[in-house]
Design an enzyme around this catalytic site. Structure first.
Site, PDB file in Angstrom:
ATOM      1  N   ARG A 231       0.912  -1.087  -0.012  1.00 32.69           N
ATOM      2  CA  ARG A 231      -0.094  -0.074   0.016  1.00 32.69           C
ATOM      3  C   ARG A 231       0.742   1.274   0.087  1.00 32.69           C
ATOM      4  NH1 ARG A 231      -3.279  -2.912  -1.539  1.00 32.69           N
ATOM      5  NH2 ARG A 231      -5.477  -3.146  -0.682  1.00 32.69           N
ATOM      6  N   ASP A 255       4.404  -0.353  -6.917  1.00 35.62           N
ATOM      7  CA  ASP A 255       3.043  -0.633  -7.605  1.00 35.62           C
ATOM      8  C   ASP A 255       1.850   0.002  -6.974  1.00 35.62           C
ATOM      9  OD1 ASP A 255       1.306  -2.412  -9.505  1.00 35.62           O
ATOM     10  OD2 ASP A 255       0.562  -3.211  -7.684  1.00 35.62           O
ATOM     11  N   GLU A 260      -2.807   7.476  -4.638  1.00 36.61           N
ATOM     12  CA  GLU A 260      -3.201   6.979  -6.027  1.00 36.61           C
ATOM     13  C   GLU A 260      -4.807   6.970  -6.540  1.00 36.61           C
ATOM     14  OE1 GLU A 260      -1.914   2.832  -5.015  1.00 36.61           O
ATOM     15  OE2 GLU A 260      -3.901   1.950  -5.571  1.00 36.61           O
ATOM     16  N   HIS A 292      -1.045  -0.268  -9.420  1.00 38.96           N
ATOM     17  CA  HIS A 292      -1.651  -1.311  -8.672  1.00 38.96           C
ATOM     18  C   HIS A 292      -2.177  -2.494  -9.558  1.00 38.96           C
ATOM     19  CE1 HIS A 292      -3.536  -1.455  -4.676  1.00 38.96           C
ATOM     20  NE2 HIS A 292      -3.469  -2.562  -4.996  1.00 38.96           N
TER      21      HIS A 292
END
Ligand code: NAD
Length: 344
Positions: A231, A255, A260, A292
């Site tokens: 996260r 990622d 985000e 993600h």
């Protein structure tokens, strides 16, 4: 046939949920917007909504959903840091998919590390332009290097096995260590001091928010590589960007990003990105950002669809909710379930 509604729909979600909906006897209405206080009204008339990682399921959203008749939020993911569980408790049940493919995420973490270290992202662009120079593309052998793994749950343990396959030395930190699995646990300070690469595999909680910050980065070896597939808010992104500029951090593969929600999963290629930290990170040659996507394998999408719809079937058939989660489950791990195996 029960109707359910589905937020933040992407084409690949539809493919996999449509494959299973008849088996479970559901009609699914797919909505493109993310779920938040502005869009929650779209759930009017539905008892069940399916939601995802970047939906904002705060007290306001929950209030609206509840008033519109929603009684179950089915998360089609494992993480749940975007939900106000206290606001939901007693009103709306929340279920999730606790495990679908730890391999998908762990393999993506290794793919990112290999790309960063062997500069595949740069080589790909060069050869497309018929530039066959190798200058600036030197990497290092992963064999023999020390990797620090923070969080040794399902994904962390698969990632450790992959790293061991590369002949790497693995150090791990987890407040709840797993016994008898041959993992060498150390405290977080030692892990930060001794590792050449650090990979994050723990959940985002109040305690883990910004666990990688200026002070922790200063403890690390100069040139450290940081991998984050967990996260975004585990890392203080501004501190990371500064440390990359100062060359204290030798590279980062992300990622996930703490802000985000506004950007990931959308095609913003013609837009101005008004987030200087994200833009700064993306502009660095030694930072790779993916949107993600670590979960995105066929196997994971299959399992996510099947388990989500199974969770919803349990709700409609008044059965126990095997994958329900509430604030008591998270905080105390001793939620007193009802006779029906539900949190309330
Ligand atoms: P898990 O629950 O199996 O394991 C999490 C581990 O973290 C547990 O062993 C727990 O003890 C440990 N932990 C808790 N607090 C910690 C702390 N302060 N420091 C270190 N470790 C701590 O979860 P998992 O399935 O392995 O998933 C890990 C994380 O990966 C999830 O929380 C989620 O945020 C993320 N994830 C990302 C994607 C993606 O597509 N990028 C997909 C799935 C999961």
């Amino acid at each position: 046939m029960s109707r359910i509604c589905f937020f933040d729909t992407k084409p690949y979600d539809k493919i996999y949920f449509d494959m299973f909906k008849d088996k479970f006897g559901f009609e699914i209405d797919y909505f493109e917007p993310k779920l938040n206080a502005d869009t929650a009204i779209m759930a009017r008339g539905y008892e069940v909504v399916v939601a995802f990682v970047n939906d904002t399921i705060d007290a306001k959203t929950i209030d609206i959903l509840y008033n519109e008749g929603v009684r179950l939020i089915a998360m089609r993911c494992a993480g749940y840091n975007n939900i106000d569980f206290k606001a939901a408790y007693g009103k709306i049940h929340v279920v999730r998919v606790p495990a679908y493919s730890p391999y998908a995420v762990a393999e993506h973490a290794m793919a990112l590390l290999l790309t960063l270290n062997r500069k595949i992202h740069r080589a790909y662009n060069r050869t497309k332009e018929h530039n066959f120079s190798l200058n600036g593309l030197t990497g290092f052998d992963l064999y023999g290097k020390t990797i620090g793994v923070i969080g040794t749950g399902k994904i962390g343990r698969v990632f450790i096995d992959i790293c061991k396959g590369f002949g790497m030395k693995v150090l791990a930190y987890d407040p709840y260590p797993v016994k008898d699995v041959g993992i060498h646990y150390v405290d977080l300070d030692e892990l930060c001091r001794e590792s050449d690469i650090i990979s994050l595999h723990c959940p985002l909680t109040k305690e883990t928010k910004h666990m990688i910050k200026k002070e922790t980065i200063q403890q690390m070896k100069k040139g450290i590589y940081i991998i984050n597939t967990s996260r975004g808010a585990l890392i203080d992104s501004e501190a990371l960007l500064n440390a990359i500029k100062e060359e204290q951090v030798g590279g980062a593969v992300l990622d996930v990003y703490e802000e985000e929600t506004e950007f990931f999963y959308e095609d913003l290629s013609g837009e101005i990105i008004k987030d200087d930290i994200l833009s700064g990170l993306i502009s660095m040659p030694n930072v790779i950002v993916t949107s993600h996507q670590a979960f995105l394998t066929r196997e994971a999408l299959n399992k996510i669809a099947e388990i989500t719809l199974q969770n919803i079937k349990e709700y409609f058939s008044n059965a126990g909710l095997a994958n329900e989660i509430c604030y008591q489950c998270i905080k105390l791990s001793n939620c007193e379930k009802t006779d029906k195996n539900r949190c309330f």
